[in-house]
Enzyme design. Structure first.
Site, PDB file in Angstrom:
ATOM      1  N   HIS A 123      -8.180  -7.360  -0.875  1.00  0.00           N
ATOM      2  CA  HIS A 123      -7.621  -7.832   0.397  1.00  0.00           C
ATOM      3  C   HIS A 123      -6.109  -8.056   0.303  1.00  0.00           C
ATOM      4  O   HIS A 123      -5.547  -8.920   0.996  1.00  0.00           O
ATOM      5  CB  HIS A 123      -8.312  -9.124   0.865  1.00  0.00           C
ATOM      6  CG  HIS A 123      -9.796  -9.033   0.912  1.00  0.00           C
ATOM      7  ND1 HIS A 123     -10.479  -8.421   1.935  1.00  0.00           N
ATOM      8  CD2 HIS A 123     -10.740  -9.474   0.030  1.00  0.00           C
ATOM      9  CE1 HIS A 123     -11.792  -8.491   1.701  1.00  0.00           C
ATOM     10  NE2 HIS A 123     -11.980  -9.114   0.555  1.00  0.00           N
ATOM     11  N   SER A 159      18.991   5.644   2.405  1.00  0.00           N
ATOM     12  CA  SER A 159      19.251   5.505   3.833  1.00  0.00           C
ATOM     13  C   SER A 159      20.547   6.209   4.208  1.00  0.00           C
ATOM     14  O   SER A 159      21.479   6.295   3.411  1.00  0.00           O
ATOM     15  CB  SER A 159      19.348   4.016   4.192  1.00  0.00           C
ATOM     16  OG  SER A 159      19.892   3.839   5.487  1.00  0.00           O
TER      17      SER A 159
END
Length: 498
Positions: free
Chosen positions: A154, A289
């Site tokens: 989880h 980027s």
């Protein structure tokens, strides 16, 4: 193409109108150009051997096919599909005798054979990619048998494990994907040629011969995926099913989709680990980027993750196209095949990229070790230690759960024992045993059951994995070898006529 010539199928009657381009599959057919030439050659050799065409006629046709191949796909005359265009080109070169090439067959069995012929090659390429990925996972696992890392459920810290154990979990998954593709290959490797439009032919053809010349049936010859109902010689037994069925495309696409889902999970994990500083991706598998110079983005793995969407879309497209089609051949099938090509291309490339990313990634052992104990990840080990000394596991579970509310050290566990059991903790288990259970390294070492993360258990698994990869590699070698031998045998037969 000469202005006077026309498609041998369309002729003048069906050569015009706005739907001509809509009907054409030429844009997609370049992929099966070489396959079609091989199918043509095998068929002509068989026709000559059965006396359906003369040896001289076969020689003329086969020589013309060589000329068509040398000229290349872009030189083909206009046609509704590659099959008609090649036949038109042959007739243009040698005259009406070229039309004998199509004796005792239809475009229906021809295209079905070409698709299977080419798909075998594509699936073998993907199988090779899965073997490289598995070998890479094995090699990196071998380097990190004792490198402790956090394990998650989880997305929360759960139990400590090792990098080797983690990587081998994906090797095992990819091994099943390999197995599924090998199984699918066995059902691709069946020859429809000779089924004609769907009802067979009155000519005395030898379907087994053309299947052998094209290398079909290798999986059954080796005792793999044999199916008596389809014939043990690589020939699809029922002529109607032979031309109409595309379940082999669907099965292959499904196996590829499963592989893509495996890759997607691996990519997501590595992206997450990179985000936490646990692993450093090589520059070759990252990007930056356009505006933020400090960024190192896991772009290639994000695209690997997205490939599962491409693959599932292809499988969905196939399902939708094939649903409810009547027997035998329907033109809908022209739209089905590109879904399979797009899927196999995308998944094969993603498998290569994933292998490269895994091979060049650097695991930060200190970061992993520090994170391995986060979130009281050794709690289960403490509960197990108590249960192994006779305390009911559910009681041990409750005791550790109470302790976790106050902390994750011996003092918290001792206080919980006094509260829940009215006895000191060492009445059940020694402090030393508890402290070992609290240590991620010792916790991992204790989990030595088969398939567990303990170093000795992992080393045992490494040997089994090596054997599995070697066995699957031999199977792929055998299948590739069968195709190569068939290609050589067909070329030798062609030389006897030309």
């Amino acid at each position: 193409m000469d202005e006077e010539s026309s498609d041998v199928v369309r002729r003048d009657r069906f050569s015009g109108g706005p739907a001509r381009g809509f009907l054409s599959s030429m844009d997609a057919d370049e992929r099966i150009f070489e396959a079609d030439l091989a199918v043509d050659r095998a068929h002509v050799v068989m026709l000559a051997e059965r006396g359906i065409v003369t040896d001289d006629e076969a020689g003329e046709i086969l020589a013309a096919l060589s000329g068509v191949e040398e000229a290349g796909y872009d030189a083909l005359p206009d046609g509704e599909d590659v099959h008609a265009s090649i036949e038109t080109a042959v007739i243009e070169r040698i005259g009406p005798v070229g039309g004998k090439m199509h004796t005792a067959r239809s475009r229906n069995d021809e295209v079905a054979t070409c698709i299977r012929y080419r798909l075998r090659e594509d699936v073998l390429e993907t199988l090779r990619a899965t073997l490289v990925l598995r070998e890479t996972l094995l090699e990196r696992a071998n380097e990190h048998v004792e490198t402790v890392m956090p394990g998650y459920t989880h997305l929360q810290p759960a139990q400590p494990t090792t990098v080797a154990h983690y990587l081998l979990s994906y090797e095992q998954a990819v091994a099943r994907d390999t197995e599924r593709l090998l199984d699918a290959y066995g059902r691709i490797d069946r020859c429809p040629l000779g089924a004609a439009a769907f009802a067979g032919t009155p000519f005395d053809v030898d379907r087994e011969r053309t299947a052998a010349l094209l290398g079909f049936g290798a999986t059954r010859a080796s005792g793999t995926n044999g199916d008596a109902s389809n014939g043990s010689d690589g020939v699809l037994g029922n002529s109607m099913d032979a031309v109409s069925s595309r379940d082999f495309l669907l099965e292959t696409s499904g196996a590829l989709s499963n592989l893509a889902i495996t890759l997607s999970g691996l990519a997501e994990d590595l992206i997450g680990f990179a985000n936490r500083g646990h692993v450093e991706l090589a520059d070759d598998y990252a990007s930056t980027s356009s505006i933020m110079p400090q960024k190192k983005n896991p772009d290639t793995l994000e695209l690997v993750r997205a490939t599962a969407g491409d693959a599932s879309a292809g499988t969905s497209g196939l399902l939708s196209t094939l649903k409810g089609l009547p027997r035998a051949y329907n033109r809908d099938l022209q739209r089905a095949t590109p879904h399979a090509w797009e899927t196999v291309d995308a998944v094969s490339e993603a498998t290569d990229v994933a292998a490269g990313a895994v091979a060049t990634a650097e695991w930060d052992e200190s970061s992993l070790a520090a994170a391995a104990a986060e979130g009281f990840s050794t709690a289960t080990g403490v509960a197990d230690a108590l249960a192994m000394e006779g305390l009911p596991f559910r009681t041990a579970h409750e005791l550790v759960a109470r302790a976790s509310e106050a902390g994750s050290d011996y003092a918290a566990l001792e206080a919980a024992a006094e509260e829940l059991l009215d006895e000191p903790l060492d009445a059940y288990v020694s402090r030393k045993a508890i402290e070992e259970a609290l240590d991620p390294v010792e916790s991992v070492a204790s989990r030595d059951s088969r398939g567990g993360p303990a170093p000795d258990a992992v080393r045992d698994r490494l040997e089994a994995v090596r054997g599995g990869i070697a066995a699957d590699g031999e199977a792929v070698d055998e299948l590739e070898g069968a195709i190569i031998r068939a290609d050589d045998a067909l070329a030798e037969e062609v030389r006897t006529f030309v």
